[in-house]
Motif scaffolding. Structure first.
Motif, PDB file in Angstrom:
ATOM      1  N   SER A 220       2.628 -10.154 -15.601  1.00  0.00           N
ATOM      2  CA  SER A 220       1.649  -9.287 -15.371  1.00  0.00           C
ATOM      3  C   SER A 220       1.315  -8.232 -16.311  1.00  0.00           C
ATOM      4  N   SER A 221       0.227  -7.519 -16.317  1.00  0.00           N
ATOM      5  CA  SER A 221      -0.084  -6.509 -17.217  1.00  0.00           C
ATOM      6  C   SER A 221       0.830  -5.083 -16.925  1.00  0.00           C
ATOM      7  N   CYS A 222       1.486  -4.831 -15.733  1.00  0.00           N
ATOM      8  CA  CYS A 222       2.107  -3.622 -15.344  1.00  0.00           C
ATOM      9  C   CYS A 222       3.477  -4.135 -14.620  1.00  0.00           C
ATOM     10  N   PRO A 223       4.668  -3.316 -14.766  1.00  0.00           N
ATOM     11  CA  PRO A 223       5.730  -3.529 -14.404  1.00  0.00           C
ATOM     12  C   PRO A 223       5.751  -4.143 -12.828  1.00  0.00           C
ATOM     13  N   LYS A 224       6.690  -5.058 -12.654  1.00  0.00           N
ATOM     14  CA  LYS A 224       6.554  -5.886 -11.276  1.00  0.00           C
ATOM     15  C   LYS A 224       6.677  -4.694 -10.183  1.00  0.00           C
ATOM     16  N   GLN A 225       7.411  -3.863 -10.130  1.00  0.00           N
ATOM     17  CA  GLN A 225       7.362  -2.921  -8.949  1.00  0.00           C
ATOM     18  C   GLN A 225       6.251  -2.246  -8.649  1.00  0.00           C
ATOM     19  N   TYR A 226       5.326  -2.344  -9.460  1.00  0.00           N
ATOM     20  CA  TYR A 226       3.988  -1.813  -9.354  1.00  0.00           C
ATOM     21  C   TYR A 226       2.881  -2.473  -9.016  1.00  0.00           C
ATOM     22  N   LEU A 227       3.244  -3.759  -8.689  1.00  0.00           N
ATOM     23  CA  LEU A 227       2.462  -4.971  -8.222  1.00  0.00           C
ATOM     24  C   LEU A 227       2.048  -4.639  -6.921  1.00  0.00           C
TER      25      LEU A 227
ATOM     26  N   ARG B 180      -0.058  -1.614  -1.332  1.00  0.00           N
ATOM     27  CA  ARG B 180       0.924  -0.870  -1.629  1.00  0.00           C
ATOM     28  C   ARG B 180       1.820  -1.537  -2.616  1.00  0.00           C
ATOM     29  N   THR B 181       2.378  -0.745  -3.399  1.00  0.00           N
ATOM     30  CA  THR B 181       3.140  -1.498  -4.405  1.00  0.00           C
ATOM     31  C   THR B 181       4.380  -1.635  -3.871  1.00  0.00           C
ATOM     32  N   ILE B 182       5.065  -2.630  -4.592  1.00  0.00           N
ATOM     33  CA  ILE B 182       6.417  -3.186  -4.245  1.00  0.00           C
ATOM     34  C   ILE B 182       7.395  -2.195  -4.127  1.00  0.00           C
ATOM     35  N   LEU B 183       7.326  -1.313  -4.868  1.00  0.00           N
ATOM     36  CA  LEU B 183       8.230   0.097  -5.052  1.00  0.00           C
ATOM     37  C   LEU B 183       8.178   0.825  -3.610  1.00  0.00           C
ATOM     38  N   GLU B 184       6.769   0.862  -3.250  1.00  0.00           N
ATOM     39  CA  GLU B 184       6.496   1.679  -2.242  1.00  0.00           C
ATOM     40  C   GLU B 184       6.938   1.123  -0.983  1.00  0.00           C
ATOM     41  N   HIS B 185       6.898  -0.377  -0.843  1.00  0.00           N
ATOM     42  CA  HIS B 185       7.346  -1.050   0.297  1.00  0.00           C
ATOM     43  C   HIS B 185       8.854  -0.892   0.377  1.00  0.00           C
ATOM     44  N   THR B 186       9.520  -0.959  -0.796  1.00  0.00           N
ATOM     45  CA  THR B 186      11.092  -1.007  -0.794  1.00  0.00           C
ATOM     46  C   THR B 186      11.687   0.314  -0.457  1.00  0.00           C
ATOM     47  N   VAL B 187      11.088   1.515  -1.004  1.00  0.00           N
ATOM     48  CA  VAL B 187      11.559   2.938  -0.677  1.00  0.00           C
ATOM     49  C   VAL B 187      11.375   3.338   0.694  1.00  0.00           C
TER      50      VAL B 187
ATOM     51  N   ASP C 179      18.015  -3.089  -5.733  1.00  0.00           N
ATOM     52  CA  ASP C 179      16.653  -3.515  -6.216  1.00  0.00           C
ATOM     53  C   ASP C 179      15.556  -2.850  -5.835  1.00  0.00           C
ATOM     54  N   ALA C 180      14.657  -2.380  -7.054  1.00  0.00           N
ATOM     55  CA  ALA C 180      13.471  -2.038  -6.649  1.00  0.00           C
ATOM     56  C   ALA C 180      12.277  -3.090  -6.041  1.00  0.00           C
ATOM     57  N   ALA C 181      12.702  -4.361  -6.242  1.00  0.00           N
ATOM     58  CA  ALA C 181      11.962  -5.466  -6.139  1.00  0.00           C
ATOM     59  C   ALA C 181      12.326  -6.208  -4.964  1.00  0.00           C
ATOM     60  N   ARG C 182      13.083  -5.720  -3.936  1.00  0.00           N
ATOM     61  CA  ARG C 182      13.717  -6.141  -2.961  1.00  0.00           C
ATOM     62  C   ARG C 182      13.169  -5.405  -1.463  1.00  0.00           C
TER      63      ARG C 182
END
Length: 242
Positions: free
Chosen positions: A23-30, A35-42, A108-111
């Motif tokens: 992707s064009s951006c880091p996966k945590q911001y997909l 909502r971004t993955i990071l937002e869901h995780t946090v 992990d940010a992506a969990r």
């Protein structure tokens, strides 16, 4: 409001670029449902009664985080992460005072699909045994070890094998010392448990839900969305029953 488990900080390394996602951006911001993955995780972490504070280790030139809903959250602290995951974890730990923050979790940010009941079981285990532990799942598939030609060399005994998940929870001072020691010795650190193992610390295995996937490939994004919707549906059903 206090609870019997106590209040803890979670370090979330989020400085990676996620090359495997293509992707064009880091996966945590997909995004999943806007909502971004990071937002869901946090937000999943902070909605647990025992999680009071999140330290997010960001890339030095991260231009995406300021656009998220997390930017003004008083329970979130941002630090500059490093090139490798372990560097970001160490940056987060360096922010903490081990004397005041006796325990720390790393996730992990992506969990984004980690369950509250698994968080509770992990924290309860660590407090009861007075040593760290990780969330993990027993290996279900037959495991093969390959040779240098990528041919099957042998079939491994899966009965004692586990998939390591996160969060992983350890005493703050011990984890900081273990990581620093491992880096000094040139030992490869793939997760917090590997650093603790290298220093001889005990590390428990807490059986967790297989829902707790890590988003690493493009298809994982759709699976995570499905799991999150299923979890939401289950919570709604439980509320109706109550």
């Amino acid at each position: 409001m206090s609870n019997s488990l106590g209040q803890y900080t979670v370090v979330v390394p989020a400085a990676g670029v996620g090359k495997r996602m293509l992707s064009s951006c880091p996966k945590q911001y997909l995004t999943i449902e806007n909502r971004t993955i990071l937002e869901h995780t946090v937000q999943r972490l902070l909605s647990h009664e025992a999680i009071a504070h999140i330290i997010i280790a960001l890339g030095e030139n991260d231009e995406y985080f300021p656009t998220t809903s997390l930017i003004n959250n008083k329970n979130i602290t941002c630090v500059v992460g490093g090139k490798e995951r372990v560097d970001s974890v160490l940056a987060g730990l360096s922010y903490l005072n081990g004397n005041e923050e006796h325990w720390v979790l790393v996730h992990d940010a992506a969990r984004p699909c980690v369950k509250h009941q698994d968080l509770t079981q992990l924290i309860s285990y660590c407090l009861a045994h007075d040593h760290g532990a990780i969330l993990a799942c027993p290996v279900r598939d037959t495991m093969k070890q390959a040779n240098h030609e990528q041919l099957v060399a042998t079939t491994l005994d899966r009965s004692q094998m586990w998939h390591a998940l996160t969060p992983q929870m350890y005493k703050t001072a011990e984890l900081s010392t273990a990581i620093t020691s491992a880096l000094t010795k040139g030992i490869a650190i793939t997760d917090e448990s590997s650093a603790m193992e290298a220093s001889g610390y005990a590390s428990g295995l807490v059986n967790a839900s297989s829902d707790n996937i890590k988003i690493t490939q493009p298809e994982d994004l759709f699976l995570a969305e499905f799991i999150l919707n299923q979890q939401k549906s289950n919570l709604s059903s439980e509320a109706i029953c109550e």
